[in-house]
Design a protein around this motif. Sequence first.
Motif, PDB file in Angstrom:
ATOM      1  N   GLY A 400       0.700  -1.371   0.073  1.00 34.45           N
ATOM      2  CA  GLY A 400      -0.089  -0.019  -0.085  1.00 34.45           C
ATOM      3  C   GLY A 400       0.803   1.228  -0.010  1.00 34.45           C
ATOM      4  N   GLY A 401       1.984   1.167   0.593  1.00 36.20           N
ATOM      5  CA  GLY A 401       2.910   2.169   0.557  1.00 36.20           C
ATOM      6  C   GLY A 401       3.766   2.207  -0.670  1.00 36.20           C
ATOM      7  N   LEU A 402       4.353   1.199  -1.314  1.00 36.79           N
ATOM      8  CA  LEU A 402       5.173   1.303  -2.538  1.00 36.79           C
ATOM      9  C   LEU A 402       4.425   1.385  -3.401  1.00 36.79           C
ATOM     10  CD1 LEU A 402       6.995  -2.171  -1.681  1.00 36.79           C
ATOM     11  CD2 LEU A 402       7.890   0.201  -1.470  1.00 36.79           C
ATOM     12  N   LEU A 403       3.273   1.346  -3.540  1.00 35.59           N
ATOM     13  CA  LEU A 403       2.257   1.654  -4.791  1.00 35.59           C
ATOM     14  C   LEU A 403       1.828   3.156  -4.694  1.00 35.59           C
ATOM     15  CD1 LEU A 403       0.293  -1.544  -5.224  1.00 35.59           C
ATOM     16  CD2 LEU A 403       2.350  -0.792  -6.565  1.00 35.59           C
ATOM     17  N   TYR A 450       5.635   8.029   0.642  1.00 37.92           N
ATOM     18  CA  TYR A 450       4.314   7.905   0.248  1.00 37.92           C
ATOM     19  C   TYR A 450       3.513   8.782   0.264  1.00 37.92           C
ATOM     20  CZ  TYR A 450       6.411   3.184   1.638  1.00 37.92           C
ATOM     21  OH  TYR A 450       7.560   2.210   1.605  1.00 37.92           O
ATOM     22  N   ALA A 451       2.348   8.814  -0.563  1.00 36.11           N
ATOM     23  CA  ALA A 451       1.389   9.790  -0.459  1.00 36.11           C
ATOM     24  C   ALA A 451       0.740  10.217   0.915  1.00 36.11           C
ATOM     25  CB  ALA A 451       0.272   9.312  -1.324  1.00 36.11           C
ATOM     26  N   GLU A 452       0.720  11.318   1.440  1.00 35.37           N
ATOM     27  CA  GLU A 452       0.502  12.107   2.569  1.00 35.37           C
ATOM     28  C   GLU A 452       1.225  11.368   3.928  1.00 35.37           C
ATOM     29  OE1 GLU A 452      -4.049  12.270   3.005  1.00 35.37           O
ATOM     30  OE2 GLU A 452      -4.088  10.820   1.339  1.00 35.37           O
ATOM     31  N   GLU A 453       2.228  10.686   3.505  1.00 35.95           N
ATOM     32  CA  GLU A 453       3.475  10.181   4.513  1.00 35.95           C
ATOM     33  C   GLU A 453       3.941  11.689   5.478  1.00 35.95           C
ATOM     34  OE1 GLU A 453       6.023   6.392   5.184  1.00 35.95           O
ATOM     35  OE2 GLU A 453       6.342   7.606   3.549  1.00 35.95           O
ATOM     36  N   GLU A 454       4.235  11.440   6.605  1.00 41.70           N
ATOM     37  CA  GLU A 454       4.743  12.691   7.416  1.00 41.70           C
ATOM     38  C   GLU A 454       5.995  12.344   7.934  1.00 41.70           C
ATOM     39  OE1 GLU A 454       1.611  14.692   9.833  1.00 41.70           O
ATOM     40  OE2 GLU A 454       0.482  12.917   9.178  1.00 41.70           O
ATOM     41  N   ARG A 455       6.975  13.525   8.150  1.00 43.22           N
ATOM     42  CA  ARG A 455       8.095  13.065   9.011  1.00 43.22           C
ATOM     43  C   ARG A 455       8.402  14.536   9.927  1.00 43.22           C
ATOM     44  NH1 ARG A 455       7.616   8.951   7.179  1.00 43.22           N
ATOM     45  NH2 ARG A 455       8.784   7.809   5.680  1.00 43.22           N
ATOM     46  N   ASP A 456       8.945  13.971  11.059  1.00 42.99           N
ATOM     47  CA  ASP A 456       9.279  14.900  12.039  1.00 42.99           C
ATOM     48  C   ASP A 456      10.463  14.901  12.568  1.00 42.99           C
ATOM     49  OD1 ASP A 456       6.392  16.405  12.714  1.00 42.99           O
ATOM     50  OD2 ASP A 456       5.966  14.217  12.722  1.00 42.99           O
ATOM     51  N   ALA A 622       1.015   1.986  13.471  1.00 42.47           N
ATOM     52  CA  ALA A 622       1.650   3.260  13.611  1.00 42.47           C
ATOM     53  C   ALA A 622       2.178   3.708  12.386  1.00 42.47           C
ATOM     54  CB  ALA A 622       2.842   2.933  14.607  1.00 42.47           C
ATOM     55  N   TYR A 623       2.036   5.263  11.948  1.00 38.44           N
ATOM     56  CA  TYR A 623       2.484   5.922  11.008  1.00 38.44           C
ATOM     57  C   TYR A 623       1.747   5.243   9.569  1.00 38.44           C
ATOM     58  CZ  TYR A 623       6.323   6.654  14.046  1.00 38.44           C
ATOM     59  OH  TYR A 623       7.034   7.003  15.308  1.00 38.44           O
ATOM     60  N   GLN A 624       0.772   4.633   9.777  1.00 41.86           N
ATOM     61  CA  GLN A 624      -0.049   4.237   8.543  1.00 41.86           C
ATOM     62  C   GLN A 624      -0.553   5.231   7.746  1.00 41.86           C
ATOM     63  OE1 GLN A 624      -3.202   1.461   9.325  1.00 41.86           O
ATOM     64  NE2 GLN A 624      -2.106  -0.314   8.929  1.00 41.86           N
ATOM     65  N   THR A 625      -0.387   5.342   6.221  1.00 37.26           N
ATOM     66  CA  THR A 625      -1.038   6.435   5.529  1.00 37.26           C
ATOM     67  C   THR A 625      -2.386   5.922   5.108  1.00 37.26           C
ATOM     68  OG1 THR A 625       0.037   5.340   3.488  1.00 37.26           O
ATOM     69  CG2 THR A 625       1.457   6.923   4.689  1.00 37.26           C
ATOM     70  N   PRO A 626      -3.148   6.644   4.418  1.00 40.73           N
ATOM     71  CA  PRO A 626      -4.418   6.524   3.905  1.00 40.73           C
ATOM     72  C   PRO A 626      -4.321   5.199   2.777  1.00 40.73           C
ATOM     73  CG  PRO A 626      -4.305   8.624   4.247  1.00 40.73           C
ATOM     74  CD  PRO A 626      -2.989   8.317   4.530  1.00 40.73           C
ATOM     75  N   SER A 627      -3.326   5.253   2.063  1.00 42.45           N
ATOM     76  CA  SER A 627      -3.144   4.112   1.084  1.00 42.45           C
ATOM     77  C   SER A 627      -2.786   2.882   1.685  1.00 42.45           C
ATOM     78  CB  SER A 627      -1.811   4.572   0.145  1.00 42.45           C
ATOM     79  OG  SER A 627      -2.278   5.826  -0.866  1.00 42.45           O
ATOM     80  N   MET A 628      -2.210   2.891   2.787  1.00 34.42           N
ATOM     81  CA  MET A 628      -1.833   1.844   3.416  1.00 34.42           C
ATOM     82  C   MET A 628      -3.074   1.245   4.204  1.00 34.42           C
ATOM     83  SD  MET A 628       1.645   2.291   5.344  1.00 34.42           S
ATOM     84  CE  MET A 628       3.416   2.463   4.674  1.00 34.42           C
TER      85      MET A 628
END
Length: 663
Positions: A400-403, A450-456, A622-628
């Motif tokens: 889901g992340g890789l795609l 990945y789409a909508e992924e976040e980093r801090d 944890a850290y799941q994106t909507p695509s995941m």
Amino acid sequence: MLEIGLTMKKLKLKESTCAICLTAMKAGQGHAIFTAECSHSFHFHCITSNVKHGNQICPVCRAKWKEIPFQNPASDISHGRQRINAVGWPRDDTWMTVLRRLPPARLDTNRHIPSLYHAQEPPIFDDDETLDQQHVIAERDVSIIDGVGDPNSVGTIEIKTYPEVSAVSRSASHDNFTVLIHLQAPVTSGRHSGSSNNAELPQMSQNSRASVDLVTVLDVSGSMAGTKLALLKRAMGFVIQNLGPSDRLSVIAFSSTARRLFPLRRMTEAGRQEALQAVNSLISNGGTNIAEGLRKSAKVIVDRKWKNSVASIILLSDGQDTYTVTSPNGTHPRADYKSLLPISIHQNRGTGCQIPVHSFGFGTDHDAASMHSISEISGGTFSFIEAEGVIQDAFAQCIGGLLSVVVQELQVKVECVHRNLHIGSIKAGSYRTSITGNARMGTVDVGDLYAEEERDFLVTINIPVDRSIDQMPLLKVGCVYREPITKDAVTLEGASQVWIQRPEIIGAQVVSMEVDRQRSRIHAAEAMAEARVAAENGDLARAVSVLESCYKSLSETASAQTGDRLCVALCAELKEMQERMANRQVYETSGRAYVLSGLSSHSWQRATARGDSTDSTSLVQAYQTPSMVDMVTRSQTMLLGNPSSHRKLRQALSFPAARPQPR
């Protein structure tokens, strides 16, 4: 009477397991055994329930069937029979009365398909299938169309910054002043809104995302026999069915040796059928040679003639590497994978050559330390699959992340603005950082998002006394990256700037909640790493003490006092790790793998799958994106009976649990 290609057997069969209900199949107990053309057998009541809901593919190998069993309209429930089996999935004890013949998959007759199992491997793996030219044209069209109104356009990265406090007295200095840099990748507009129909979950258009070259490295050693191998085949079937026609897949199977089942091949209808047949043919035997499997997978990536924008390796193993390195006393083997694996697998940030290996430790006997090391070396994640039943969901989360990769080769740039400021540190987990220019400039190499992924990331600086200004500029933050679809370089210079007030006198200061919660996250990750070192040195008491101390400290933070979901989740995770370090046996069985998967997740700020003592069928989200989330939901609602009664993953708290709000 129609010719029957799927045969129903009530003969005496060798005991096996039904891949749908996961219970033993024995003849002579009133259960019909149904064997499909792909050679997989099921309880007849299980497979007819499956077909009733519209499923036309094998639940194990995902091969598309040419002939499908249908239910008798008469239902056994009229005779008062119970339809629920031992594991709670529905079944209908009816007999097949008719078969429907489906058209065969259309294969490309102009392409020669060598034997998957007997053909000699070429010395150079440059036999990868050419890329989809129509998709290449589509990508080029995207790059020349104005992004406004373009359904396939991707926005830019969002950058926000948060100082720990908004003001510092002009007559005072502040050492180790913390600034939070928050990044969020753009959403892919081709991803549509959710659907209430689980069978029609949202899925991104092929042209709205980067195509993937994926190599899966699968353990088929003797310990994978039985249910494990069946579940692995089913999980691979899910992966194959969810790759698009422009994505390419190659499969490496390893036991005592490693073999490439087929070269990188596009997952068109024909490609999927060939891939499913190859996966379905796998049998388990022999030892475990992880390094050889990885060498061959890296060779597939390195030797390929054509290249999709995204490339990755997925590794799954349930055992110890018995061929690579053995300790001098002949005991537990421990591989130094950094020296054994080709340099192409190592983290080559900034060169575009990084090949992340997302590894999955399956069960309680795998070498978690070595598999975590492989992922850490390559920039991938390590997941712990404690319960066999969630292997497909774990794979689903990963793909889901890789795609959904929307950013590549991302580098964050930080620069001091005020002449007397210097950068003290950049806390970015496993991401490579550098501080240059007399400590006035810093960078963080992030890589793919990945789409909508976040980093801090947290940056510390020392603020000097300065009585000459009312406002002080601290930092400016920008980034450079490449868009994977258009291949265009994007530069955001000074996208966000940080200022603080410098009044003569200030009252009580309120610490930024965003900064406080990220400090808690980093503190928890550091405690987990320290506890792991203590546990590996045999001092479990100290390991538990470190985790307990961190738990108490986090409970007293400002963000925890407000009930911040991230802090609540971190505290729950620390408690879970304490339980898994209760004694040496528990730690060896599951504690080490659980801690390492947690460290992998926090250090990369990326979702991993983990076991859970309170619910063994859950993934820590944890850290799941909507695509995941979409892909995991798709996996959970696959038609293996009644979707409403399919297994569910426990809804865990997500990191980050709340979006930072600008000040």
